[in-house]
Design a protein around this motif. Structure first.
Motif, short mmCIF file in Angstrom:
data_model
loop_
_atom_site.label_atom_id
_atom_site.label_comp_id
_atom_site.label_asym_id
_atom_site.label_seq_id
_atom_site.Cartn_x
_atom_site.Cartn_y
_atom_site.Cartn_z
N LEU A 82 69.35 34.57 106.95
CA LEU A 82 68.92 33.98 108.22
C LEU A 82 68.46 32.54 108.03
N THR A 83 67.75 32.28 106.95
CA THR A 83 67.31 30.91 106.67
C THR A 83 68.51 30.00 106.44
N SER A 84 69.47 30.51 105.67
CA SER A 84 70.69 29.73 105.42
C SER A 84 71.46 29.48 106.70
N LEU A 85 71.47 30.48 107.60
CA LEU A 85 72.17 30.33 108.88
C LEU A 85 71.54 29.22 109.71
N ARG A 86 70.22 29.17 109.72
CA ARG A 86 69.54 28.10 110.47
C ARG A 86 69.83 26.74 109.85
N ALA A 87 69.86 26.69 108.51
CA ALA A 87 70.11 25.42 107.83
C ALA A 87 71.53 24.92 108.10
N ARG A 88 72.49 25.86 108.12
CA ARG A 88 73.88 25.47 108.35
C ARG A 88 74.14 25.02 109.77
N SER A 89 73.27 25.37 110.68
CA SER A 89 73.47 24.98 112.07
C SER A 89 73.09 23.53 112.33
N ASP A 90 72.55 22.84 111.30
CA ASP A 90 72.21 21.43 111.46
C ASP A 90 73.49 20.63 111.72
N LEU A 91 73.52 19.87 112.83
CA LEU A 91 74.74 19.18 113.26
C LEU A 91 75.21 18.15 112.25
N SER A 92 74.27 17.43 111.64
CA SER A 92 74.68 16.38 110.71
C SER A 92 75.41 16.97 109.50
N ARG A 93 74.98 18.16 109.06
CA ARG A 93 75.64 18.80 107.93
C ARG A 93 76.98 19.40 108.35
N LEU A 94 77.07 19.87 109.60
CA LEU A 94 78.32 20.47 110.06
C LEU A 94 79.41 19.43 110.22
N HIS A 95 79.06 18.27 110.79
CA HIS A 95 80.08 17.27 111.12
C HIS A 95 80.32 16.28 110.00
N GLU A 96 79.38 16.18 109.05
CA GLU A 96 79.56 15.25 107.95
C GLU A 96 79.27 15.95 106.62
N PRO A 97 80.08 16.92 106.24
CA PRO A 97 79.85 17.62 104.97
C PRO A 97 80.05 16.68 103.79
N ALA A 98 79.30 16.92 102.74
CA ALA A 98 79.39 16.08 101.55
C ALA A 98 80.61 16.44 100.72
N ALA A 99 81.17 15.45 100.02
CA ALA A 99 82.30 15.69 99.13
C ALA A 99 81.79 16.31 97.84
N LEU A 100 82.49 17.34 97.36
CA LEU A 100 82.10 18.06 96.16
C LEU A 100 83.30 18.20 95.23
N PRO A 101 83.06 18.24 93.92
CA PRO A 101 84.17 18.52 93.00
C PRO A 101 84.81 19.87 93.34
N ALA A 102 86.11 19.92 93.40
CA ALA A 102 86.81 21.12 93.86
C ALA A 102 86.51 22.33 92.96
N ARG A 103 86.55 22.11 91.65
CA ARG A 103 86.30 23.23 90.74
C ARG A 103 84.87 23.75 90.87
N GLU A 104 83.92 22.83 91.00
CA GLU A 104 82.53 23.24 91.15
C GLU A 104 82.32 24.01 92.45
N TYR A 105 82.96 23.54 93.53
CA TYR A 105 82.83 24.22 94.82
C TYR A 105 83.36 25.65 94.72
N CYS A 106 84.53 25.83 94.14
CA CYS A 106 85.13 27.16 94.03
C CYS A 106 84.32 28.07 93.10
#
Length: 424
Positions: A266-290
């Motif tokens: 639930l805490t993570s769900l609230r954090a992910r609903s932040d508009l700035s994070r939704l519309h401007e996600p940060a770039a991450l190394p592909a292997r690290e993300y997976c």
């Protein structure tokens, strides 16, 4: 311009309209020939005309019987129907003055129908047959005196051509060619536009369903906060109770971890609903993300035995994904783990500018209904499933330019392939 054969109406409806039009032509020609013969307007060869009309009527009857068959009408069948009309009209024109018969211009009607409803190659075939038969009737036909050009004689008996009739044929040929070229293109553009509108309607309907799910999820998340807090307090008290600790120690610890995990979700769900994070996600190394995503999933499904391979090509690549993409991929992994908990194969690689996930399970496979419903409506093959997983996964990934495909494996089970642009 090559386009697929997409009609605004079902081909069977076109077929039905051709039958109605042919019936009108048969009725009109029969009445006209009867009146012309009865009142002495022209000496018509009634026998071949009536035979042609009778054959056309038989063809119409067989066409009506064909419509009762459940099999879909094809473009080839529609083309054959138009050929029947062209040949019948040309045969009647042969016995009634050939190219000098003004009724011969009716050949333009099948050409127009073909251009508006058939694929390009079929439309050109109908146009070519019409032009050729019209041209043959310039030379070979049974003349009628009252249709003969002024000055006596007949076109095929004189030393020079009948320029008026030849001009009519040239006009017909030019009209047929222009219709086949431009009307086919315009009709194809309309069909493509209609297909695009239908696709957008499906997307709008899907978005409405997603909005309804999101609204319910937000309300549910808000309501879950209070009971979870109560459960945490009660479990904490029980863990401190010596008697309860002796009887249910390990179970209480597991329950406490699970309740904390729900609270973290639930805490993570609230954090992910932040508009700035939704519309401007940060770039991450592909292997690290997976790797991070798979580690998180393995914590959620520790009982699942999986073989994981992440390609080395992802080391130097970066991804920029919307927050909902992670949950969509986890949904796919969970479905595969439910189908085949003992053996799961997960391969992650890159293809041009796309990240490719391939998940192989050894389950019973999905029924045909699930494959048809993919991304269109809620569907679940599980007795207690709500049908949200596949729907939300497909919607989230397709929204950002990706694709989800499911295919049966020859050795049993299902292969789910996810393709995502690296910058989604």
């Amino acid at each position: 311009m090559a386009t697929s054969y997409l009609t605004l109406k079902a081909p069977s409806e076109h077929y039905r309209q051709i039958i109605v039009m042919r019936s009108m032509v048969i009725f009109t020609l029969a009445i006209t020939a009867s009146l012309a013969s009865r009142f002495g307007m022209a000496h018509l060869p009634l026998t071949p005309i009536l035979v042609a009309l009778l054959l056309l009527t038989v063809a119409n009857g067989l066409s009506i019987l064909r419509l009762r068959h459940p099999k879909s009408v094809t473009a080839t069948e529609l083309t054959a129907q138009l050929f029947i009309d062209i040949i019948a009209v040309a045969a009647i024109a042969y016995f009634t003055g050939g190219a000098t018969n003004p009724f011969l211009s009716y050949l333009l009607v099948p050409v127009c129908i073909a251009a508006a409803t058939l694929p390009s190659k079929h439309a050109w075939a109908v146009s070519a047959v019409g032009i050729i038969l019209y041209g043959l009737l310039l030379r070979w036909y049974v003349p009628l005196q009252w249709l003969a050009p002024p000055g006596g004689g007949h076109a095929h008996h004189t030393s020079g051509p009948n320029w008026h009739v030849l001009g009519m044929w040239l006009n017909f040929a030019l009209s047929a060619i222009l219709i086949s070229f431009f009307v086919v293109r315009m009709a194809s553009a309309v069909r493509v536009q209609q297909d695009e509108l239908n696709r957008r309607r499906e997307e709008d309907l899907r978005d409405e369903q997603l909005l309804a799910v999101a609204t319910q999820a937000a309300g549910t998340a808000h309501e879950l906060g209070t009971p979870l807090s109560t459960m945490k307090v009660l479990l904490a008290d029980l863990r401190q109770d010596a008697q309860a600790r002796t009887a249910f120690g390990d179970d209480l610890d597991e329950l406490y971890r699970q309740v904390n995990h729900c609270a973290d979700i639930l805490t993570s769900l609230r954090a992910r609903s932040d508009l700035s994070r939704l519309h401007e996600p940060a770039a991450l190394p592909a292997r690290e993300y997976c790797r991070t995503l798979l580690d998180h999933w393995q914590l959620l499904r520790p009982e699942s035995r999986s073989e994981i391979h992440i390609s080395d090509t992802l080391t130097e690549q970066q991804v920029r994904f919307h927050a909902t993409i992670e949950q969509a991929i986890i949904n796919v992994l969970n479905n595969a783990a439910d189908a085949s908990p003992d053996h799961l194969s997960i391969n992650v690689s890159s293809n041009a500018d796309h990240l490719v996930w391939q998940v192989n399970d050894r389950g019973e496979g999905l029924p045909e209904a699930a494959l048809r419903a993919l991304g269109k409506t809620f569907f679940s093959s599980k007795p207690d499933g709500m049908g949200l997983g596949l729907f939300l996964t497909h919607a989230s990934i397709q929204r950002f330019g990706g694709t989800v495909t499911l295919a049966p494996r020859p050795e049993g089970g299902t292969t789910t392939t996810i393709k995502l642009p690296l910058d989604a």
